[in-house]
Each structure stands twice: as structure tokens, then as C-alpha cells.
Design a protein around this motif. Structure first.
Motif, PDB file in Angstrom:
ATOM      1  N   LYS A 116      29.517  22.733 -35.477  1.00 58.56           N
ATOM      2  CA  LYS A 116      29.029  21.511 -34.877  1.00 58.56           C
ATOM      3  C   LYS A 116      29.004  20.211 -35.876  1.00 58.56           C
ATOM      4  O   LYS A 116      28.819  19.206 -35.365  1.00 58.56           O
ATOM      5  CB  LYS A 116      27.676  21.885 -34.171  1.00 58.56           C
ATOM      6  CG  LYS A 116      27.605  22.870 -33.036  1.00 58.56           C
ATOM      7  CD  LYS A 116      26.120  23.004 -32.484  1.00 58.56           C
ATOM      8  CE  LYS A 116      26.468  24.082 -31.416  1.00 58.56           C
ATOM      9  NZ  LYS A 116      24.682  24.467 -30.827  1.00 58.56           N
TER      10      LYS A 116
ATOM     11  N   GLU B  77      29.296  18.203 -39.552  1.00 55.19           N
ATOM     12  CA  GLU B  77      30.297  17.952 -40.625  1.00 55.19           C
ATOM     13  C   GLU B  77      30.207  19.222 -41.663  1.00 55.19           C
ATOM     14  O   GLU B  77      31.130  19.390 -42.525  1.00 55.19           O
ATOM     15  CB  GLU B  77      29.838  16.561 -41.263  1.00 55.19           C
ATOM     16  CG  GLU B  77      30.766  16.088 -42.305  1.00 55.19           C
ATOM     17  CD  GLU B  77      30.719  14.731 -42.832  1.00 55.19           C
ATOM     18  OE1 GLU B  77      31.437  14.409 -43.696  1.00 55.19           O
ATOM     19  OE2 GLU B  77      29.628  14.204 -42.241  1.00 55.19           O
TER      20      GLU B  77
ATOM     21  N   PHE C 120      32.176  22.103 -40.661  1.00 60.25           N
ATOM     22  CA  PHE C 120      33.740  21.879 -40.655  1.00 60.25           C
ATOM     23  C   PHE C 120      34.242  21.847 -42.272  1.00 60.25           C
ATOM     24  O   PHE C 120      35.219  22.596 -42.404  1.00 60.25           O
ATOM     25  CB  PHE C 120      34.049  20.655 -40.157  1.00 60.25           C
ATOM     26  CG  PHE C 120      34.143  20.595 -38.498  1.00 60.25           C
ATOM     27  CD1 PHE C 120      35.353  20.708 -37.838  1.00 60.25           C
ATOM     28  CD2 PHE C 120      32.971  20.556 -37.728  1.00 60.25           C
ATOM     29  CE1 PHE C 120      35.494  21.005 -36.505  1.00 60.25           C
ATOM     30  CE2 PHE C 120      32.902  20.660 -36.504  1.00 60.25           C
ATOM     31  CZ  PHE C 120      34.471  20.670 -35.714  1.00 60.25           C
TER      32      PHE C 120
ATOM     33  N   ASN D 270      42.062  26.278 -25.696  1.00 59.20           N
ATOM     34  CA  ASN D 270      41.498  25.081 -25.835  1.00 59.20           C
ATOM     35  C   ASN D 270      40.077  25.334 -25.119  1.00 59.20           C
ATOM     36  O   ASN D 270      40.078  26.108 -24.125  1.00 59.20           O
ATOM     37  CB  ASN D 270      42.367  24.206 -24.603  1.00 59.20           C
ATOM     38  CG  ASN D 270      43.672  24.133 -25.312  1.00 59.20           C
ATOM     39  OD1 ASN D 270      43.749  23.423 -26.295  1.00 59.20           O
ATOM     40  ND2 ASN D 270      44.550  24.616 -24.621  1.00 59.20           N
ATOM     41  N   PRO D 271      39.207  24.562 -25.346  1.00 62.76           N
ATOM     42  CA  PRO D 271      37.845  24.694 -24.844  1.00 62.76           C
ATOM     43  C   PRO D 271      38.044  24.392 -23.177  1.00 62.76           C
ATOM     44  O   PRO D 271      38.851  23.670 -22.747  1.00 62.76           O
ATOM     45  CB  PRO D 271      37.081  23.299 -25.301  1.00 62.76           C
ATOM     46  CG  PRO D 271      37.659  23.170 -26.802  1.00 62.76           C
ATOM     47  CD  PRO D 271      39.128  23.299 -26.511  1.00 62.76           C
TER      48      PRO D 271
ATOM     49  N   GLU E 189      34.101  24.706 -27.054  1.00 66.16           N
ATOM     50  CA  GLU E 189      34.519  23.583 -28.185  1.00 66.16           C
ATOM     51  C   GLU E 189      33.656  23.816 -29.191  1.00 66.16           C
ATOM     52  O   GLU E 189      32.609  24.418 -29.263  1.00 66.16           O
ATOM     53  CB  GLU E 189      33.904  22.095 -27.801  1.00 66.16           C
ATOM     54  CG  GLU E 189      34.261  20.989 -28.655  1.00 66.16           C
ATOM     55  CD  GLU E 189      33.945  19.813 -28.316  1.00 66.16           C
ATOM     56  OE1 GLU E 189      34.202  18.771 -29.010  1.00 66.16           O
ATOM     57  OE2 GLU E 189      33.264  19.629 -27.151  1.00 66.16           O
ATOM     58  N   GLY E 190      34.500  24.042 -30.247  1.00 58.62           N
ATOM     59  CA  GLY E 190      33.847  24.440 -31.678  1.00 58.62           C
ATOM     60  C   GLY E 190      33.768  25.885 -32.292  1.00 58.62           C
ATOM     61  O   GLY E 190      33.474  26.201 -33.337  1.00 58.62           O
TER      62      GLY E 190
ATOM     63  N   ILE F 252      39.488  26.499 -35.382  1.00 56.19           N
ATOM     64  CA  ILE F 252      38.267  26.038 -34.971  1.00 56.19           C
ATOM     65  C   ILE F 252      38.790  25.380 -33.489  1.00 56.19           C
ATOM     66  O   ILE F 252      39.936  24.350 -33.607  1.00 56.19           O
ATOM     67  CB  ILE F 252      37.653  24.905 -35.800  1.00 56.19           C
ATOM     68  CG1 ILE F 252      37.370  25.366 -37.005  1.00 56.19           C
ATOM     69  CG2 ILE F 252      36.531  24.295 -34.963  1.00 56.19           C
ATOM     70  CD1 ILE F 252      36.810  24.528 -38.198  1.00 56.19           C
TER      71      ILE F 252
ATOM     72  N   SER G 204      38.804  22.877 -30.344  1.00 60.31           N
ATOM     73  CA  SER G 204      38.574  21.229 -30.222  1.00 60.31           C
ATOM     74  C   SER G 204      39.177  20.583 -29.140  1.00 60.31           C
ATOM     75  O   SER G 204      40.259  21.190 -28.802  1.00 60.31           O
ATOM     76  CB  SER G 204      38.904  20.286 -31.667  1.00 60.31           C
ATOM     77  OG  SER G 204      40.025  19.986 -31.563  1.00 60.31           O
ATOM     78  N   LYS G 205      38.598  19.821 -28.407  1.00 63.92           N
ATOM     79  CA  LYS G 205      39.361  19.025 -27.330  1.00 63.92           C
ATOM     80  C   LYS G 205      40.386  18.377 -27.735  1.00 63.92           C
ATOM     81  O   LYS G 205      41.477  18.159 -26.752  1.00 63.92           O
ATOM     82  CB  LYS G 205      38.066  17.934 -26.902  1.00 63.92           C
ATOM     83  CG  LYS G 205      36.968  18.533 -26.245  1.00 63.92           C
ATOM     84  CD  LYS G 205      36.089  17.528 -25.582  1.00 63.92           C
ATOM     85  CE  LYS G 205      34.913  18.119 -24.977  1.00 63.92           C
ATOM     86  NZ  LYS G 205      33.945  17.197 -24.433  1.00 63.92           N
ATOM     87  N   LYS G 206      40.496  17.923 -29.108  1.00 65.78           N
ATOM     88  CA  LYS G 206      41.946  17.388 -29.365  1.00 65.78           C
ATOM     89  C   LYS G 206      43.190  18.319 -29.779  1.00 65.78           C
ATOM     90  O   LYS G 206      44.107  18.074 -30.138  1.00 65.78           O
ATOM     91  CB  LYS G 206      41.719  16.594 -30.427  1.00 65.78           C
ATOM     92  CG  LYS G 206      40.799  15.397 -30.358  1.00 65.78           C
ATOM     93  CD  LYS G 206      40.820  14.194 -31.404  1.00 65.78           C
ATOM     94  CE  LYS G 206      39.796  12.913 -31.000  1.00 65.78           C
ATOM     95  NZ  LYS G 206      39.661  12.233 -32.369  1.00 65.78           N
TER      96      LYS G 206
ATOM     97  N   ILE H 281      42.369  23.423 -34.394  1.00 66.02           N
ATOM     98  CA  ILE H 281      42.534  23.123 -35.889  1.00 66.02           C
ATOM     99  C   ILE H 281      42.486  24.293 -36.565  1.00 66.02           C
ATOM    100  O   ILE H 281      41.664  25.240 -36.723  1.00 66.02           O
ATOM    101  CB  ILE H 281      41.257  22.369 -36.343  1.00 66.02           C
ATOM    102  CG1 ILE H 281      40.830  21.254 -35.299  1.00 66.02           C
ATOM    103  CG2 ILE H 281      41.268  22.076 -37.902  1.00 66.02           C
ATOM    104  CD1 ILE H 281      39.645  20.624 -35.728  1.00 66.02           C
TER     105      ILE H 281
END
Length: 246
Positions: free
Chosen positions: A4, A6, A9, A137-138, A194-195, A235, A237-239, A242
Motif C-alpha cells: 500500500k 511507498e 513498494f 489483474n485486480p 490491488e497491491g 505486485i 496493480s490496475k496498470k 509489476i
């Protein structure tokens, strides 16, 4: 783990970089005449240099810094006096922690010139990983990852190992979700979040679908099949996923 902040990550990316670097160093040093113990000793030096801890040794008292599996060995091979030969299929699995963040990675490869089938299963493992990654994907069903892996294997006349799976990772080497299957299990329809941090690791096999544990209490092996694996920590993520262990 659900990443969640910084700090999360950055911590995950740092240990991801470390285990990926150790993995790549060991792959580069793997050659005919080298023992698996020599490779593992190098890993121990690299962990110390990075200020990181080997997860199998630190968490489970495994007799090695890394898991190195050769030929009939599929996973959790114990480093020792086994000498690497031309044409061997080798799997190097490196997992570790730093500042309480964990990452896990592994790869199978052929040493020098080997049987065509060995190159094939290594190539298909990569294709299966890429296919499963598209489903990571989330909001998607976790079972979709395994379905993509299995279909990829079947398209190439191969199958998967069913009793070795991926898993959650991040704040421990093994955590929820407990299993990322390499086949379609419709009872396993948890939604990805997500995450979420997962270790995704397809195992592609020429025929057998289960491994057995050898008498050393660690090593998983097959009787008559060749198997290849590829593993990365991801990880979600919506994009898009990762990959922190490239």
C-alpha cells in the motif's frame, strides 16, 4: 501481503532486485564441472554483501542458501557435491528478505547443448508465465492464472505439475494466498486484489503431473518426466502487474 505504501513498494523492489541479481549470477556461473555447492557458496557471499538473508535458510533452516535442482529434481534441491554436466537441466531458486520484505524467484535452463525436449519445456514455461501474467489483474479470478498456464502447456503437447504451486509473499516467504495453481481449479475463485504480492511459478512437465519428496525431506522430484519452472514475484496493480524480480 497487500502493498500500500511507498515504503512497501521500495522495500519489495529492493529485495526483488537482490534475489534477481543472485539468481542471474548463479545462472552465469553454472557450467560443466561446477558443483551445486560451489554455486550456493557464491549465493551466500552475495546475500551477505547485500545485507540480505536467505529465506530458506533463515525461515526453514534449509541446508543451503538457495535451492538448486538438477535433472530429475524439480524443486528444493539441496546444494552439495553434485557436479553439473553438459546437457543438464538446472533450476536455481533464490528467495530472501531484507528489512522484513521478502521476494522469491527461480528459473530452469539447459547447460550448454541438451536434449531438444529440455529446451522446449524451458521455452513453454516462459510462454505459460506470460499467458498467466495477462490474467493477473485486480478484480480477476485467481483461477484464471492457472487456466492460462495449463492451456499453454496443453497447446504444446505438455502438462503441468499440480502439487507445486505459487503463493503469496511479501512480509513472509509463504503467506496468503496459499496457492496459485498451474491448472484451472474452479473452487479456487478468490478475486485478486490491488497491491497483492504473489510468487507466480508455472511448472511445465513432459508427462507426470505430480512430484514426490525424496528421502532427504526436502527435494521434490519426478520418476520419468522432465520439468521446467520460471518464477517471479509480482505486485498486482490496475496498470498491470509489476515484476520486481526481473
Amino acid at each position: 501481503m497487500i502493498a500500500k505504501t511507498e515504503e512497501d513498494f521500495n522495500g519489495l523492489k529492493e529485495i526483488g532486485r537482490i534475489v534477481a541479481s543472485i539468481r542471474d549470477n548463479l545462472v552465469e556461473r553454472t557450467a560443466p564441472g561446477v558443483t551445486t555447492k560451489q554455486l550456493d557458496d557464491l549465493a551466500g557471499e552475495l546475500f551477505e554483501k547485500e545485507g540480505a538473508i536467505s529465506a530458506p535458510k533463515g525461515e526453514y533452516n534449509f541446508p543451503g542458501f538457495t535451492c538448486i535442482s538438477v535433472n530429475e529434481e524439480v524443486a528444493h534441491g539441496i546444494p552439495g557435491n553434485r557436479v553439473i554436466q553438459e546437457g543438464d537441466i538446472v533450476n536455481i531458486d533464490v528467495s530472501g528478505s531484507k528489512n522484513d520484505y521478502f521476494a522469491d524467484t527461480g528459473i530452469s535452463f539447459v547447460v550448454g547443448q541438451g536434449e531438444e525436449v529440455l529446451t522446449k519445456i524451458c521455452d513453454v514455461a516462459k510462454l505459460a508465465f506470460e499467458a498467466g501474467l495477462k490474467k493477473a489483474n485486480p478484480g480477476s479470478k485467481k483461477s484464471g492464472i492457472g487456466k492460462a498456464v495449463f492451456l499453454t502447456a496443453r497447446q504444446h503437447g505438455l502438462t503441468v505439475i499440480r502439487n507445486l504451486t505459487g503463493h503469496g509473499v511479501g512480509r513472509a516467504i509463504h503467506e496468503a494466498p496459499d496457492h496459485i495453481y498451474n491448472y484451472n481449479d474452479t473452487s479456487d475463485d478468490e478475486l485478486l486484489k490491488e497491491g497483492m504480492v504473489i510468487a507466480f511459478e508455472p511448472f511445465i512437465s513432459t508427462s507426470e503431473e505430480e512430484v514426490y519428496q525424496k528421502g532427504d525431506g526436502w527435494t521434490f522430484a519426478t520418476k520419468n518426466s522432465h520439468v521446467a519452472q520460471i518464477e517471479h514475484t509480482i505486485i498486482l496493480s490496475k496498470k498491470g502487474p509489476i515484476i520486481i524480480t526481473l
